[in-house]
Design a protein around this motif. Sequence first.
Motif, PDB file in Angstrom:
ATOM      1  N   VAL A 586       0.655  -1.370  -0.063  1.00  0.00           N
ATOM      2  CA  VAL A 586       0.205  -0.131  -0.308  1.00  0.00           C
ATOM      3  C   VAL A 586       1.238   1.184   0.187  1.00  0.00           C
ATOM      4  O   VAL A 586       2.181   1.297   0.124  1.00  0.00           O
ATOM      5  N   ARG A 587       0.662   2.829  -0.265  1.00  0.00           N
ATOM      6  CA  ARG A 587       1.212   3.575  -0.065  1.00  0.00           C
ATOM      7  C   ARG A 587       0.380   4.702   1.319  1.00  0.00           C
ATOM      8  O   ARG A 587      -0.586   4.622   1.074  1.00  0.00           O
ATOM      9  N   SER A 588       1.087   5.287   2.204  1.00  0.00           N
ATOM     10  CA  SER A 588       0.908   5.294   3.795  1.00  0.00           C
ATOM     11  C   SER A 588       1.607   6.817   2.960  1.00  0.00           C
ATOM     12  O   SER A 588       2.463   7.247   3.424  1.00  0.00           O
ATOM     13  N   SER A 589       0.411   7.775   3.349  1.00  0.00           N
ATOM     14  CA  SER A 589       0.962   9.161   3.755  1.00  0.00           C
ATOM     15  C   SER A 589      -0.149   9.965   4.287  1.00  0.00           C
ATOM     16  O   SER A 589      -1.034   9.144   4.420  1.00  0.00           O
ATOM     17  N   THR A 590       0.531  11.343   4.002  1.00  0.00           N
ATOM     18  CA  THR A 590      -0.189  12.445   5.265  1.00  0.00           C
ATOM     19  C   THR A 590      -0.917  13.803   4.474  1.00  0.00           C
ATOM     20  O   THR A 590       0.325  13.516   3.690  1.00  0.00           O
ATOM     21  N   TRP A 591      -1.750  13.278   4.604  1.00  0.00           N
ATOM     22  CA  TRP A 591      -2.621  15.043   3.867  1.00  0.00           C
ATOM     23  C   TRP A 591      -3.160  15.848   3.936  1.00  0.00           C
ATOM     24  O   TRP A 591      -3.338  16.247   5.679  1.00  0.00           O
ATOM     25  N   GLY A 592      -3.140  16.802   3.252  1.00  0.00           N
ATOM     26  CA  GLY A 592      -3.693  18.459   3.899  1.00  0.00           C
ATOM     27  C   GLY A 592      -4.200  19.611   2.533  1.00  0.00           C
ATOM     28  O   GLY A 592      -3.258  19.260   1.484  1.00  0.00           O
ATOM     29  N   ALA A 593      -4.359  20.685   3.243  1.00  0.00           N
ATOM     30  CA  ALA A 593      -4.312  21.233   2.230  1.00  0.00           C
ATOM     31  C   ALA A 593      -4.239  22.685   3.228  1.00  0.00           C
ATOM     32  O   ALA A 593      -4.255  22.850   3.857  1.00  0.00           O
ATOM     33  N   HIS A 594      -3.119  23.837   2.457  1.00  0.00           N
ATOM     34  CA  HIS A 594      -3.099  25.255   2.949  1.00  0.00           C
ATOM     35  C   HIS A 594      -3.856  26.231   2.176  1.00  0.00           C
ATOM     36  O   HIS A 594      -3.446  26.012   1.469  1.00  0.00           O
ATOM     37  N   PHE A 595      -4.049  27.446   2.732  1.00  0.00           N
ATOM     38  CA  PHE A 595      -4.450  28.464   2.875  1.00  0.00           C
ATOM     39  C   PHE A 595      -3.646  29.586   3.072  1.00  0.00           C
ATOM     40  O   PHE A 595      -3.591  29.814   4.424  1.00  0.00           O
ATOM     41  N   ALA A 596      -3.466  30.515   2.516  1.00  0.00           N
ATOM     42  CA  ALA A 596      -3.078  31.918   2.127  1.00  0.00           C
ATOM     43  C   ALA A 596      -3.883  32.722   2.304  1.00  0.00           C
ATOM     44  O   ALA A 596      -3.985  33.037   0.988  1.00  0.00           O
ATOM     45  N   GLU A 597      -3.255  33.983   3.049  1.00  0.00           N
ATOM     46  CA  GLU A 597      -3.568  35.892   2.336  1.00  0.00           C
ATOM     47  C   GLU A 597      -2.732  36.071   3.173  1.00  0.00           C
ATOM     48  O   GLU A 597      -2.036  36.562   4.151  1.00  0.00           O
ATOM     49  N   VAL A 598      -2.868  37.243   2.008  1.00  0.00           N
ATOM     50  CA  VAL A 598      -0.809  37.907   2.339  1.00  0.00           C
ATOM     51  C   VAL A 598      -1.539  39.439   1.559  1.00  0.00           C
ATOM     52  O   VAL A 598      -2.507  39.952   0.682  1.00  0.00           O
ATOM     53  N   ALA A 599      -0.840  40.511   2.426  1.00  0.00           N
ATOM     54  CA  ALA A 599      -0.294  42.049   1.640  1.00  0.00           C
ATOM     55  C   ALA A 599       0.659  42.212   1.253  1.00  0.00           C
ATOM     56  O   ALA A 599       1.422  41.795   1.598  1.00  0.00           O
ATOM     57  N   VAL A 600       0.930  43.220  -0.430  1.00  0.00           N
ATOM     58  CA  VAL A 600       2.232  42.699  -1.167  1.00  0.00           C
ATOM     59  C   VAL A 600       1.807  45.302  -1.117  1.00  0.00           C
ATOM     60  O   VAL A 600       1.316  45.282  -0.729  1.00  0.00           O
ATOM     61  N   ASN A 601       3.108  45.034  -0.977  1.00  0.00           N
ATOM     62  CA  ASN A 601       2.897  46.589  -0.766  1.00  0.00           C
ATOM     63  C   ASN A 601       4.068  46.225  -2.341  1.00  0.00           C
ATOM     64  O   ASN A 601       5.434  46.448  -2.326  1.00  0.00           O
ATOM     65  N   GLU A 602       2.949  47.791  -2.323  1.00  0.00           N
ATOM     66  CA  GLU A 602       3.053  47.814  -4.244  1.00  0.00           C
ATOM     67  C   GLU A 602       4.336  48.772  -3.846  1.00  0.00           C
ATOM     68  O   GLU A 602       4.985  49.073  -5.015  1.00  0.00           O
ATOM     69  N   VAL A 603       4.915  49.465  -2.881  1.00  0.00           N
ATOM     70  CA  VAL A 603       5.828  50.232  -2.473  1.00  0.00           C
ATOM     71  C   VAL A 603       7.411  50.140  -2.287  1.00  0.00           C
ATOM     72  O   VAL A 603       8.485  49.892  -2.485  1.00  0.00           O
ATOM     73  N   THR A 604       7.229  49.370  -1.128  1.00  0.00           N
ATOM     74  CA  THR A 604       8.588  48.540  -0.665  1.00  0.00           C
ATOM     75  C   THR A 604       8.843  47.144  -1.508  1.00  0.00           C
ATOM     76  O   THR A 604      10.135  46.525  -1.083  1.00  0.00           O
ATOM     77  N   GLY A 605       7.601  46.789  -1.750  1.00  0.00           N
ATOM     78  CA  GLY A 605       7.558  44.888  -1.994  1.00  0.00           C
ATOM     79  C   GLY A 605       7.842  44.108  -0.675  1.00  0.00           C
ATOM     80  O   GLY A 605       8.084  43.259  -1.581  1.00  0.00           O
ATOM     81  N   GLU A 606       7.449  44.343   0.549  1.00  0.00           N
ATOM     82  CA  GLU A 606       7.358  43.822   1.637  1.00  0.00           C
ATOM     83  C   GLU A 606       6.042  43.161   1.550  1.00  0.00           C
ATOM     84  O   GLU A 606       5.199  43.341   0.299  1.00  0.00           O
ATOM     85  N   VAL A 607       6.373  41.731   1.803  1.00  0.00           N
ATOM     86  CA  VAL A 607       5.032  40.673   1.691  1.00  0.00           C
ATOM     87  C   VAL A 607       5.146  40.637   3.271  1.00  0.00           C
ATOM     88  O   VAL A 607       5.710  40.013   4.133  1.00  0.00           O
ATOM     89  N   ARG A 608       3.132  40.672   3.897  1.00  0.00           N
ATOM     90  CA  ARG A 608       3.368  40.410   4.901  1.00  0.00           C
ATOM     91  C   ARG A 608       2.283  39.482   4.909  1.00  0.00           C
ATOM     92  O   ARG A 608       1.152  39.342   4.681  1.00  0.00           O
ATOM     93  N   VAL A 609       1.779  38.042   5.364  1.00  0.00           N
ATOM     94  CA  VAL A 609       1.000  37.809   5.765  1.00  0.00           C
ATOM     95  C   VAL A 609      -0.284  37.726   6.318  1.00  0.00           C
ATOM     96  O   VAL A 609       0.194  37.478   7.315  1.00  0.00           O
ATOM     97  N   ARG A 610      -1.343  37.480   6.120  1.00  0.00           N
ATOM     98  CA  ARG A 610      -1.865  38.140   7.686  1.00  0.00           C
ATOM     99  C   ARG A 610      -3.064  36.950   7.647  1.00  0.00           C
ATOM    100  O   ARG A 610      -3.190  36.836   8.683  1.00  0.00           O
ATOM    101  N   ARG A 611      -3.284  35.585   7.080  1.00  0.00           N
ATOM    102  CA  ARG A 611      -3.761  34.819   7.868  1.00  0.00           C
ATOM    103  C   ARG A 611      -3.626  33.475   6.892  1.00  0.00           C
ATOM    104  O   ARG A 611      -3.723  32.997   6.071  1.00  0.00           O
ATOM    105  N   MET A 612      -3.428  32.310   7.620  1.00  0.00           N
ATOM    106  CA  MET A 612      -2.759  30.798   7.335  1.00  0.00           C
ATOM    107  C   MET A 612      -4.196  29.972   8.142  1.00  0.00           C
ATOM    108  O   MET A 612      -4.480  30.150   9.227  1.00  0.00           O
ATOM    109  N   LEU A 613      -4.504  29.189   6.929  1.00  0.00           N
ATOM    110  CA  LEU A 613      -5.322  27.921   7.531  1.00  0.00           C
ATOM    111  C   LEU A 613      -4.976  26.451   6.453  1.00  0.00           C
ATOM    112  O   LEU A 613      -4.304  26.295   5.941  1.00  0.00           O
ATOM    113  N   GLY A 614      -4.268  25.484   7.683  1.00  0.00           N
ATOM    114  CA  GLY A 614      -4.331  24.382   7.811  1.00  0.00           C
ATOM    115  C   GLY A 614      -5.418  23.466   8.061  1.00  0.00           C
ATOM    116  O   GLY A 614      -5.490  23.235   9.278  1.00  0.00           O
TER     117      GLY A 614
END
Length: 738
Positions: A586-614
Amino acid sequence: MTARLVFDKADDRNRLDAMAQGVIGRPADRAEGELKVSGRAVYAAEQATSLWADRRADCAFGTLVRATVARGRVASLDAEAALAVAGVLDVVQDPRLVRHPAQGMARKSPPQGVEDVHYFGQPVAVVVAESLEAAREAARLVRIRYEEAEPSLDTTSAPSEFPEKKQSGQGDLDAAMKAAAVSLDETYTTASSAAAAMEPHAALAWWEGNRVTLCGAYQMLSQNVEELADALGIPAERARILSPFIGGGFGSKLGIAPEAVAAAVAAERLQRPVLVPLARQQEFEIAHRRSETEQRVRLAVDPDGRLTGLGHDARVSNLPGETFSEPVQQATHLLYRGENRSIRHEVARVNLTCAGSVRAPGEAVGVTILEMAMDELAEKAGLDPIELRLRNIPDEDPETGKPFTSHKLAEALRSGAAQFGWADRRNPGERREGEWLLGIGVASAVRVNFLHKARVRVTLSKEGAQVESSMTDIGTGTYTILTQIVAEMLGLPLGSVETRLGDTDFPEGSGSGGSIGAASNGSAAFLACEEIRRQLAAKLDCDESELTLKDGRATCGNRSQELSELLPEPLTAEGIFEPGKALSGVRSSTWGAHFAEVAVNEVTGEVRVRRMLGVFAAGRILNEKTARSQCIGGMTFGLGMALMEDLVHDRRFGHVVTRDLANYHIPTHADVPAQEVRFLEERDIYGGTLQAKGIGELGICGAGAAILNAVHNACGVRIRHLPATPDKILEGLCAIGR
Ligand code: MOS
């Protein structure tokens, strides 16, 4: 008494759900938590000043002297100036110290060179002094002359090998790419990274007669003690390792490390205890790193968005002769369908710090890149990224045809999408708050699941139960879950179970690596308890399955007796769990899904992650709190990989440039957003006797892809070279004219 189980067939008895207490799964606090928050948990470097008070006055301190060239031989070593420093006892140059560094786990010493230097910063000697300060000062004064050789420092031009076991293919990928309705062929890179565990390596060694005892921080004690003995040239019975508390390992403590051999060799020479702690900078230079990767992904789909072809080529690096190479494509074999497949794996030979397992070796970088490519493919094919994935989940292992022991990817994606608010997703550039552009992203999570041999001893007395194993707890929660399993099985309150780990004089635990700990050692603990229950049931003249242990009483049908009456003498049993044939078909593995919301600053290029769900499925969850903490940690590692972590080597001399936590950026509290974790209800009958699977590493696999896919959804920029630092984002914004 021993109860040995060779896991030859799936265990569908589901005993734990039938137990009376329901302790398993509960979000119990850490069994050792109070010791840790009150500072009474003694870590390796503290042992010299704390635990062995009677030896304290006697303890000497060692500092490693390290090579300042990337390749060559030590021609001569001048210790005169070092020995003149007040308090210096010795400068030990012993061939056993000069080791070709390996990640260990081989039960053998890493190969010992003959004064060969393989990378910049490699230990070549140890200075021992009455104080650590004197040892450090003297180490700087040791003069070494090298016969230098030309090092290989540039991964892209270094000579390389193609390990045969890691090449595979079926069908005709080139033809599938040509015939595809939509295809993608892109190359991505990920940076080399450091384990960067909170606790640096340290080892305290002393000899009693011809037996050495070593306090250190290692993950796989039963193997590490053999590696240590082999390095010292003594039989394993003459070595003992203690690692009761470990401040994170992340792979860097899988094998016996240079400080351990140095401490043991110096302690033998001086006939007194020697502590060799690594400074943070040394940690970055000596502890094995994760290889940088270059990954080419090819994907071909038909007009319905079904994969017809899948190619994943990876180039990683390591020292010449090292057998480990980051198994980048480990999960590519099973994640998606596609009848035409090609996998190529290449190892460049470089004179940089040894590369080894770090936090989900393989999937951490491989699934992340594959999931970024899937996001690009979805855009090209005009499909929702979740829909593209759902259409390509295979019914069985796409390469071997083996059935999956469980498969919860679709459920994780669907239920996660509903919870996260995926329906509100807009096109790049459409959500804005001032300078910040907002977006959301998704990625699949997958990690192959392993079982490992493990032994655990349980003793039940009137006072409660004691659990003993050389298993380790590297911060993952092993103390807690073993306590819970035994409490559940023997009908005891958690406070009546004492779990003792991290001592090679205890029965051989599996060690902590590859997320094997919970299911393997948990199964061994289960077996030991089952044996004790059998003994108790026999005293009541009934079958073990009819026995109820609760509130200090043993009950069987209408017979009931105080446990204290049944236990004039303590009962001891050792559970031995061995993986058998169960998983071969058999094949044994673990599974899941990731979700992320980010904000990207257009002026500085900075990325801020706002929330994550796993959303994760890993069989039975043994403790909802420690499991959640594992996943949150993994998701945070993903954030680090996507946006920050970059172990930079100087390509002229081979030294590590980002060798402290000021320059090697990892996420800190202010960087880590609201993170939610949800577990899908699951029992995997192939997950040992507990129906559980490893969860320690699942949370990182794909997490960074969800973030970078969200970056694209926010601002339209595809970053293909991790980490996505602001300069790369700005360049991308310029390129698309934003
Ligand atoms: Mo893990 S990287 O197998 O400690």
